[in-house]
Scaffold this motif. Structure first.
Motif, PDB file in Angstrom:
ATOM      1  N   GLY A 181       0.936  -1.203   0.031  1.00  0.00           N
ATOM      2  CA  GLY A 181       0.091   0.124  -0.036  1.00  0.00           C
ATOM      3  C   GLY A 181       1.046   1.268  -0.026  1.00  0.00           C
ATOM      4  O   GLY A 181       0.372   2.478   0.101  1.00  0.00           O
ATOM      5  N   THR A 182       2.112   1.219  -0.036  1.00  0.00           N
ATOM      6  CA  THR A 182       3.209   2.488  -0.304  1.00  0.00           C
ATOM      7  C   THR A 182       2.900   3.154  -1.636  1.00  0.00           C
ATOM      8  O   THR A 182       2.696   2.316  -2.442  1.00  0.00           O
ATOM      9  N   LYS A 183       2.713   4.435  -1.630  1.00  0.00           N
ATOM     10  CA  LYS A 183       2.682   5.290  -2.679  1.00  0.00           C
ATOM     11  C   LYS A 183       3.916   5.195  -3.349  1.00  0.00           C
ATOM     12  O   LYS A 183       5.095   5.281  -2.816  1.00  0.00           O
ATOM     13  N   SER A 184       4.134   5.022  -4.597  1.00  0.00           N
ATOM     14  CA  SER A 184       5.262   4.931  -5.558  1.00  0.00           C
ATOM     15  C   SER A 184       5.841   6.165  -5.807  1.00  0.00           C
ATOM     16  O   SER A 184       5.204   7.308  -5.995  1.00  0.00           O
ATOM     17  N   SER A 185       7.061   6.465  -5.812  1.00  0.00           N
ATOM     18  CA  SER A 185       7.686   7.550  -6.233  1.00  0.00           C
ATOM     19  C   SER A 185       7.791   7.806  -7.925  1.00  0.00           C
ATOM     20  O   SER A 185       8.723   8.541  -8.452  1.00  0.00           O
ATOM     21  N   GLY A 186       7.254   6.831  -8.631  1.00  0.00           N
ATOM     22  CA  GLY A 186       7.523   6.836 -10.043  1.00  0.00           C
ATOM     23  C   GLY A 186       8.131   5.751 -10.614  1.00  0.00           C
ATOM     24  O   GLY A 186       8.366   5.589 -11.912  1.00  0.00           O
ATOM     25  N   GLY A 187       8.786   4.939  -9.868  1.00  0.00           N
ATOM     26  CA  GLY A 187       9.577   3.730 -10.416  1.00  0.00           C
ATOM     27  C   GLY A 187       8.768   2.643 -10.667  1.00  0.00           C
ATOM     28  O   GLY A 187       7.588   2.589 -10.984  1.00  0.00           O
ATOM     29  N   LYS A 188       9.486   1.501 -11.001  1.00  0.00           N
ATOM     30  CA  LYS A 188       9.043   0.301 -11.528  1.00  0.00           C
ATOM     31  C   LYS A 188       8.698  -0.656 -10.130  1.00  0.00           C
ATOM     32  O   LYS A 188       7.802  -1.505 -10.419  1.00  0.00           O
ATOM     33  N   PHE A 189       9.517  -0.324  -9.169  1.00  0.00           N
ATOM     34  CA  PHE A 189       9.321  -1.157  -8.113  1.00  0.00           C
ATOM     35  C   PHE A 189       8.953  -0.431  -6.949  1.00  0.00           C
ATOM     36  O   PHE A 189       9.117   0.802  -6.811  1.00  0.00           O
ATOM     37  N   CYS A 190       8.361  -1.170  -5.839  1.00  0.00           N
ATOM     38  CA  CYS A 190       7.829  -0.581  -4.640  1.00  0.00           C
ATOM     39  C   CYS A 190       9.201  -0.078  -3.840  1.00  0.00           C
ATOM     40  O   CYS A 190      10.125  -1.071  -3.606  1.00  0.00           O
ATOM     41  N   GLY A 191       9.488   0.973  -3.469  1.00  0.00           N
ATOM     42  CA  GLY A 191      10.521   1.166  -2.610  1.00  0.00           C
ATOM     43  C   GLY A 191      10.842   0.666  -1.421  1.00  0.00           C
ATOM     44  O   GLY A 191      11.619   0.598  -0.642  1.00  0.00           O
ATOM     45  N   ASN A 192       9.359   0.389  -0.800  1.00  0.00           N
ATOM     46  CA  ASN A 192       9.208  -0.386   0.641  1.00  0.00           C
ATOM     47  C   ASN A 192       9.469  -1.779   0.463  1.00  0.00           C
ATOM     48  O   ASN A 192      10.268  -2.413   1.311  1.00  0.00           O
ATOM     49  N   CYS A 193       8.660  -2.497  -0.280  1.00  0.00           N
ATOM     50  CA  CYS A 193       8.899  -4.034  -0.280  1.00  0.00           C
ATOM     51  C   CYS A 193       9.556  -4.559  -1.558  1.00  0.00           C
ATOM     52  O   CYS A 193       9.708  -5.829  -1.583  1.00  0.00           O
ATOM     53  N   GLY A 194       9.612  -3.831  -2.454  1.00  0.00           N
ATOM     54  CA  GLY A 194      10.119  -4.332  -3.582  1.00  0.00           C
ATOM     55  C   GLY A 194       9.400  -5.107  -4.669  1.00  0.00           C
ATOM     56  O   GLY A 194       9.740  -5.510  -5.661  1.00  0.00           O
ATOM     57  N   ASN A 195       8.094  -5.071  -4.610  1.00  0.00           N
ATOM     58  CA  ASN A 195       7.127  -5.521  -5.403  1.00  0.00           C
ATOM     59  C   ASN A 195       7.031  -4.665  -6.645  1.00  0.00           C
ATOM     60  O   ASN A 195       7.256  -3.684  -6.864  1.00  0.00           O
ATOM     61  N   ILE A 196       6.658  -5.419  -7.799  1.00  0.00           N
ATOM     62  CA  ILE A 196       6.767  -4.738  -9.236  1.00  0.00           C
ATOM     63  C   ILE A 196       5.276  -4.094  -9.347  1.00  0.00           C
ATOM     64  O   ILE A 196       4.329  -4.515  -8.778  1.00  0.00           O
ATOM     65  N   LEU A 197       5.398  -2.837  -9.408  1.00  0.00           N
ATOM     66  CA  LEU A 197       4.333  -1.970  -9.511  1.00  0.00           C
ATOM     67  C   LEU A 197       3.321  -2.090 -10.921  1.00  0.00           C
ATOM     68  O   LEU A 197       3.610  -2.543 -12.019  1.00  0.00           O
TER      69      LEU A 197
END
Length: 197
Positions: A181-197
């Motif tokens: 549920g973390t808001k992305s900063s625009g990348g392809k991966f979640c910065g918190n858990c590493g999940n693909i967005l």
């Protein structure tokens, strides 16, 4: 006081003043409330609370999963249990002025502060609709005072996320990770858990 000799001068005067203002009837009232929530306290009131297990069980009865008590005879583990209880009190809405120091209980430095804290906790629990509970040995998160020396491994398992992640904003706005549920900063991966967005 376990590690200290007799007090002299101002320390002796302050200790005598604290002892003179101690309310035995309030101790009986608080003990009855704590026992109605978590079961019998073994032995003398403060000796029964000293390990911190009763306090952690009380915290878990009022707010399940709020503490993880450890049963051990080592002083630092017992003081960690007391500190865990004090952290619960802060999260439960108890004012800092109504907390006690770990040594106030562990070394019986200030039993009045411990009683005051428990009285305020009782009042706060009453406001939240918790007055007492049955003394059940099978309550989740509660450590037995006579059972095994470690909390069960199942109580340390992380809680699963029960609500779905927020949906992304319309029109290609911010992305949210579906896993955490973390808001992305625009990348392809979640910065918190590493999940693909």
């Amino acid at each position: 006081m376990s590690n200290h000799g007799p007090s002299y001068g101002l320390d002796a005067d302050l200790a005598a003043k604290r002892a003179a203002t101690y309310d035995d009837s309030l101790e009986k009232e608080i003990r009855a409330w704590v026992e109605s929530v978590v079961g019998a306290i073994p032995g003398e009131f403060y000796d029964g609370l000293k390990s911190g297990i009763v306090l952690c069980n009380l915290a878990n009865a009022l707010k399940p999963g709020s503490t993880k008590p450890q049963k051990a005879a080592a002083p630092f583990v017992q003081m960690e249990n007391i500190n865990s209880y004090l952290n619960f009190c802060r999260s439960y809405g108890i004012a800092t002025t109504d907390l006690f120091q770990t040594v106030d209980l562990y070394e019986k430095k200030n039993p009045n502060a411990v009683l005051q804290n428990l009285m305020v906790l009782k009042r706060e629990a009453g406001k939240k609709g918790v007055s007492s509970g049955g003394a059940s040995a099978a309550r989740p998160g509660q450590v037995s005072l006579t059972g095994p020396t470690h909390a069960s491994a199942s109580s340390s398992a992380p809680a699963a996320r029960s609500s779905p992640a927020p949906a992304p904003a319309a029109g290609g706005g911010a992305k949210f990770c579906a896993n955490c549920g973390t808001k992305s900063s625009g990348g392809k991966f979640c910065g918190n858990c590493g999940n693909i967005l």
